[in-house]
Design a protein around this motif. Structure first.
Motif, short mmCIF file in Angstrom:
data_model
loop_
_atom_site.label_atom_id
_atom_site.label_comp_id
_atom_site.label_asym_id
_atom_site.label_seq_id
_atom_site.Cartn_x
_atom_site.Cartn_y
_atom_site.Cartn_z
N THR A 41 49.61 40.94 23.12
CA THR A 41 49.52 42.02 24.14
C THR A 41 49.69 41.34 25.49
OG1 THR A 41 46.99 41.81 24.56
CG2 THR A 41 47.76 43.37 23.03
N ASN A 42 49.50 42.00 26.96
CA ASN A 42 49.46 41.24 28.09
C ASN A 42 48.64 40.13 28.12
OD1 ASN A 42 51.94 42.74 28.66
ND2 ASN A 42 50.79 44.30 29.48
N LYS A 43 47.46 40.51 27.85
CA LYS A 43 46.19 39.55 28.22
C LYS A 43 45.50 39.24 26.82
CE LYS A 43 45.19 41.19 32.90
NZ LYS A 43 44.02 41.78 33.66
N GLY A 44 46.16 39.84 25.66
CA GLY A 44 45.18 39.22 24.47
C GLY A 44 46.08 38.95 23.39
N VAL B 296 30.57 30.64 34.73
CA VAL B 296 29.65 30.85 35.78
C VAL B 296 30.32 30.04 36.90
CG1 VAL B 296 27.41 31.00 36.88
CG2 VAL B 296 27.88 31.61 34.26
N ASN B 297 30.35 28.78 36.66
CA ASN B 297 31.03 28.00 37.63
C ASN B 297 31.64 26.80 37.03
OD1 ASN B 297 28.59 26.24 37.34
ND2 ASN B 297 27.47 27.45 38.50
N ASP B 298 31.62 25.50 37.77
CA ASP B 298 32.33 24.25 36.93
C ASP B 298 31.06 23.61 36.00
OD1 ASP B 298 34.59 24.65 37.84
OD2 ASP B 298 34.36 23.09 39.67
N PHE B 299 29.80 24.17 36.31
CA PHE B 299 28.86 23.41 35.46
C PHE B 299 28.14 24.43 34.47
CE2 PHE B 299 29.32 21.55 39.55
CZ PHE B 299 29.66 20.36 39.30
N MET B 300 28.49 25.54 34.29
CA MET B 300 27.81 26.35 33.62
C MET B 300 28.77 27.31 32.74
SD MET B 300 24.54 29.10 34.12
CE MET B 300 23.51 27.67 34.80
N VAL C 273 39.31 39.16 30.15
CA VAL C 273 38.57 40.40 31.01
C VAL C 273 38.84 39.91 32.23
CG1 VAL C 273 36.59 41.68 31.28
CG2 VAL C 273 36.93 40.81 28.89
N SER C 274 38.54 38.69 32.91
CA SER C 274 38.81 38.37 34.23
C SER C 274 38.95 37.02 34.43
CB SER C 274 37.55 38.90 34.84
OG SER C 274 36.31 38.25 34.58
N GLU C 275 38.89 36.52 35.55
CA GLU C 275 39.26 35.18 35.78
C GLU C 275 38.47 34.26 35.17
OE1 GLU C 275 39.10 34.00 39.68
OE2 GLU C 275 40.30 32.19 39.52
N ARG C 276 37.15 34.52 34.96
CA ARG C 276 35.91 33.95 34.46
C ARG C 276 35.41 34.30 32.94
NH1 ARG C 276 33.77 29.85 37.56
NH2 ARG C 276 34.64 29.83 39.84
N THR C 277 35.92 35.57 32.55
CA THR C 277 35.34 35.85 31.08
C THR C 277 36.41 36.32 30.02
OG1 THR C 277 33.41 37.00 32.63
CG2 THR C 277 33.90 37.86 30.42
N SER C 278 36.09 35.97 29.18
CA SER C 278 36.91 36.14 27.93
C SER C 278 36.28 36.98 26.95
CB SER C 278 37.55 34.89 27.25
OG SER C 278 36.66 34.11 26.85
N TYR C 279 36.94 37.75 26.26
CA TYR C 279 36.14 38.45 24.97
C TYR C 279 37.05 38.35 23.80
CZ TYR C 279 35.10 43.11 22.73
OH TYR C 279 34.59 44.27 22.12
N LYS C 280 36.11 38.37 22.91
CA LYS C 280 36.46 38.58 21.32
C LYS C 280 35.73 39.37 20.49
CE LYS C 280 37.76 35.65 17.41
NZ LYS C 280 38.01 34.19 16.90
#
Length: 722
Positions: free
Chosen positions: A297-300, A388-392, A345-352
């Motif tokens: 798909t476009n994103k998955g 969450v960020n570069d460290f988490m 899902v977004s720039e920082r979140t993926s889903y499976k």
């Protein structure tokens, strides 16, 4: 000079002086957390062109006309960016410390007791190719995994035994989804095989302990096999073998791709020319088929996997209680399906998300007694990963297992039957956090919760891993965790008051990796509680089942792999030491279980001969004797089988670019291995328990295959799969 000229000059000078007076100097120093200056760090005020870079001492200085509260951005490659929000007048003599970003390529990896096969793994100790090129594996993923440390060799069984746990304590997944019946059914000392063809998988992740919170219902180990995401090309493969034939095809489109593999195995022709101890009426026959469908798909990516397996065997077996021969007829049918979808899902979140369904049917007929067993399973999972960020990074999700087991006893050609059914639903939730203090030090903390509707139990399992990078190529890891697994369904049929069995893992790992070498050393300790116990009545039936068992296992694993240190040679050495004692089942005292071996050694070598277009592979395995109980003596589990030795060889010859001849011989020297004795369940008239030695059905097994590949470029072949 006219008055007008004087007025203009005065006005310009006044405006210029106001401009100079309103400029503010921003200054300071950028350093690492250790205090070392960072040279070339970039600094600028957001929304403006005002900025500079740090000098050789990490110092910076620039001017700006901006006023009030502003945002100063500080960044440097390999470090987490930092934003300073303050009044512009306060941005003088700043002391800015940047933390190394955890996203750097050479950052520490949070892992413990996990062996990965795949090109994207930082600590890949096996490649996908190894799953089938290892001599003696005969194309079985499970057999190839048994060349790794942490496994105990049980050649007559064939399943995975990990660090003092029996085969049921290691669970198998495909693309993260549970497989409910992963092994083929066999009788009479013929080893089981994994049901699934390695040709459709891009790699595996095998954990011998300390695995993360996403996985549950396993006391000892996890094997997760991952199907190929995107095939490279359209191709067709044909396999002609001494034990059967196979056909595979892959179609690759822009968004869709489909791969399938089918095989028919029949050992009757093989046993016409090869001796065997197996007294068969109908040797093992089987048909299997697998398919993977992928849609981008476009994103998955959506993947659908289905596998079916049919097998039969009919043999004559000596009944030690009666001394008479009995006929055993076994047929098995298995169907497995899973579907997974992964997306951004977004720039920082993926889903499976995924679902798997398993349906297995076994029919045993021993003379006139018939036993049918059925397993129906459902697994649904939904999981997220958020940076969450570069460290988490946080992984979290939920899943549900639903399983139904049924057993049916009957007499052939007679009416009437006795049946039992066991149903349960196990909902679970899990979450884990990866936190990088810097690129050299990180921890993972996880928590898993489960509830079992059949036995009404709640279980919470915390897990922790700490990893520290010693140098560019070396790191150490320590892990601790709690794990649980439901009791064997055979006992739950009669007693639903039993709790889950529990284990606690403690381990310390050292990992060293360069382009040509991998070294892994690991010590571990496992503690078992609430293990199943029972008594046996005069008829051998199990009674008084309870959770009174306990045990402990500790040991050391070592692994070394060298690739092309010697030109065209790839090799690895695995060694495991295990001390394992349990008081469970019907054991009267603490003892080492009969599947446990104290010492296991595996040496694998592969050599490519360019002038001969050939690859020669060798695998040598050694295992110390296994314990067994002789009921004719007063002592328990004190007998030992002899040491096990096996030297297997294979040769792959590239006839043309798309035609390969493959020959392998398991146990080439014909070592006379034995696995102890088996005994009757009741004494004879003289009070002696009859016995016979346990021997492999075949001292030696050879395999010859001819493999053809047809592809558009006419350059591909199956050598990567042999």
């Amino acid at each position: 000079m006219t008055n007008t000229t004087i007025l203009l000059a005065f006005s310009f000078s006044f405006i210029l002086s106001l401009s100079v007076a309103s400029q503010t100097i921003i200054s300071g120093q950028v350093t690492e957390r250790s205090g070392e200056p960072i040279i070339g760090a970039n600094l600028f005020l957001e929304g403006s062109y005002d900025g500079t870079s740090t000098d050789i001492d990490g110092n910076f200085r620039f001017k700006t006309n901006l006023e009030g509260e502003q945002v100063l951005s500080v960044s440097f490659l390999g470090y987490a960016s930092k934003l300073i929000v303050d009044d512009i007048s306060a941005m003088k003599d700043l002391k800015v410390q940047l933390r190394e970003s955890a996203s750097t390529l050479d950052a520490v990896e949070i892992t413990a007791s996990t062996f990965k096969a795949g090109d994207n793994s930082k600590v890949a100790v096996l490649k996908p190719l190894d799953m089938v090129t290892t001599a003696g594996s005969n194309g079985d993923v499970i057999a190839a995994i048994q060349s790794l440390p942490g496994t105990q060799l049980n050649p007559e069984d064939g399943r995975l035994f990990v660090r003092g746990g029996d085969a049921s304590e290691t669970k198998i997944f495909i693309d993260g989804m549970r497989v409910f019946s992963p092994y083929t059914r066999t009788v009479g000392g013929t080893p089981s095989r994994g049901r699934y063809s390695p040709f459709l998988f891009k790699g595996v992740s095998f954990s011998t302990g300390g695995y993360e919170a996403e996985f549950g219902q396993a006391l000892s180990g996890i094997l997760d096999m991952n199907t190929v995401d995107d095939p490279s090309d359209t191709e067709t493969n044909i396999s002609l073998m001494t034990v059967g034939l196979g056909v595979g095809h892959t179609y690759k489109g822009d968004k869709h791709s489909v791969s399938f593999s089918t095989s028919y195995i029949d050992l009757a022709p093989y046993y016409l020319i090869a001796p065997t101890r197996l007294d068969f009426n109908k040797p093992s026959r089987g048909f299997s088929g697998e398919m993977v469908h992928r849609y981008k798909t476009n994103k998955g990516l959506l993947k659908n996997y289905v596998a079916a397996d049919l097998s039969t065997v009919n043999i004559n077996n000596n009944n030690l209680n009666t001394g008479l021969s009995e006929t055993i007829d076994l047929s098995n049918r298995d169907l497995y399906f899973n579907s997974t979808y992964s997306s951004i899902v977004s720039e920082r979140t993926s889903y499976k998300a995924g679902i798997s369904i398993g349906n297995n049917s076994d029919q045993f007929v021993i003379d006139s007694l018939q036993l049918n067993g059925y397993i129906k399973g459902l697994h649904i999972k939904s999981a997220f990963k958020t940076i969450v960020n570069d460290f988490m990074t946080i992984d979290y999700g939920a899943e549900v297992f639903a399983q139904e087991d049924e057993r049916v006893f009957s007499i052939v050609d007679m009416e009437g039957r006795f049946s039992d059914t066991l149903r349960r639903i196990i909902p679970a939730s899990f979450a884990s956090m990866d936190y990088f203090f810097n690129k050299n030090l990180a921890l993972k903390f996880g928590l898993r919760y489960e509830y079992n509707t059949a036995i009404k139990t709640h279980d919470v399992s915390p897990r922790l891993t700490l990893a520290y990078k010693l140098s560019k190529n070396a790191q150490v890891s320590a892990a601790a965790g709690m794990y649980n697994q439901e009791i064997d369904p055979e006992l739950l049929y009669d007693n639903k008051m039993l709790n889950n069995e529990n284990s606690t893992h403690l381990l310390l790992n050292y990992n060293y990796k360069t382009d040509k070498n991998i070294v892994r050393l690991e010590g571990y300790y496992k503690d078992y509680n609430n293990l199943a116990t029972f008594d046996r009545n005069m008829n051998g039936a199990k009674t008084n089942s309870a959770n009174k068992g306990e045990g402990r296992a500790y040991g050391f694993d070592g692994f070394w792999r060298a690739n092309n240190v010697i030109k065209y040679v790839d090799m690895w050495i695995s060694y495991s030491y295990l001390n394992n004692e349990r008081k469970y089942l019907d054991y009267p005292s603490f003892a080492t279980p009969n599947f446990s071996t104290s010492h296991n050694l595996s040496v694998v070598g592969k050599k490519w001969f360019p002038k001969l277009n050939s690859q020669l592979s060798m695998t040598y395995t050694l295992a110390s004797g296994r314990p067994y109980d002789n009921p004719n003596t007063p002592d328990f589990m004190t007998e030992r089988s002899g040491m096990y030795n096996n030297l297997s060889l294979s040769w792959a010859y590239l006839i043309t670019q798309q035609k390969i001849l493959f020959i392998s011989v398991s146990n080439a020297p014909r070592f006379q291995n034995e696995f102890g004795n088996r005994y009757a369940t009741a004494p004879n008239a003289m009070g002696i328990y009859n016995s016979e030695q346990i021997r492999p059905n075949d001292d030696q097994f050879f395999f010859v295959g001819f493999f053809i590949t047809m592809s558009k470029d006419k350059a591909k072949n199956q050598l990567d799969q042999l």
